[in-house]
Design an enzyme around this catalytic site. Sequence first.
Site, PDB file in Angstrom:
ATOM      1  N   HIS A  80      35.495  15.172 -59.044  1.00 29.18           N
ATOM      2  CA  HIS A  80      34.178  15.763 -59.624  1.00 29.18           C
ATOM      3  C   HIS A  80      33.290  16.095 -58.813  1.00 29.18           C
ATOM      4  CE1 HIS A  80      35.232  13.484 -63.782  1.00 29.18           C
ATOM      5  NE2 HIS A  80      36.111  14.232 -63.276  1.00 29.18           N
ATOM      6  N   GLU A  82      29.896  15.252 -58.547  1.00 27.92           N
ATOM      7  CA  GLU A  82      29.290  14.191 -58.069  1.00 27.92           C
ATOM      8  C   GLU A  82      30.086  13.412 -57.031  1.00 27.92           C
ATOM      9  OE1 GLU A  82      29.081  13.772 -62.663  1.00 27.92           O
ATOM     10  OE2 GLU A  82      30.470  14.710 -61.167  1.00 27.92           O
ATOM     11  N   CYS A 118      30.747  11.164 -65.473  1.00 27.00           N
ATOM     12  CA  CYS A 118      31.648   9.993 -66.290  1.00 27.00           C
ATOM     13  C   CYS A 118      31.306   8.804 -65.916  1.00 27.00           C
ATOM     14  CB  CYS A 118      33.050  10.636 -65.887  1.00 27.00           C
ATOM     15  SG  CYS A 118      33.537  10.227 -64.200  1.00 27.00           S
ATOM     16  N   CYS A 121      31.959   8.346 -61.992  1.00 25.17           N
ATOM     17  CA  CYS A 121      31.003   8.736 -61.071  1.00 25.17           C
ATOM     18  C   CYS A 121      29.678   7.994 -61.413  1.00 25.17           C
ATOM     19  CB  CYS A 121      30.759  10.242 -61.431  1.00 25.17           C
ATOM     20  SG  CYS A 121      31.977  11.399 -61.012  1.00 25.17           S
TER      21      CYS A 121
END
Length: 164
Positions: A80, A82, A118, A121
């Site tokens: 991801h 992040e 999510c 994250c």
Amino acid sequence: MEERTEKELYYLDIADSVCKRSTCLRRKYGAIIVRNDEIISTGYNGAPRGRRNCIDLGICARESLKIPPGERYELCRSVHAEANAIISAARRDMLGGTLFLVGRDANTDEFLPESVPCAMCKRLIINAGITTVVMRTGADSYETIITREWVFDDDSLPEIICDC
């Protein structure tokens, strides 16, 4: 006299530019971490270094299996945005910083109005010492979250344990 761009939108525009490097066939995300008005790091979603990206393969496993957004991330090839931004920075540089996040639909290029990190994250953001997350919700709109709220609103606990 020309009106100056609001600082949050300025940083979100930069995160949007980072988003253009995304290699996901479903959702494109870009993230930047800023502290004291200095960009510490950037990240976009894509396969781990050295692995083939979904855009190169021409297939998304989660899309092929018709998995709804927000589910079964373990089947996704991507790291991801992040997480990539956090990986690229030293924790001492992120402490007290802000993460700016932009998401776009890979097919329509429209902003994703709910670009919330999510659960994994969120945990990374908390541990990195990032205090604020600013998420773009539209061309000129955004939502700000104080990450301390995620500490107390622990979505990883089953409701039977949580006495909230």
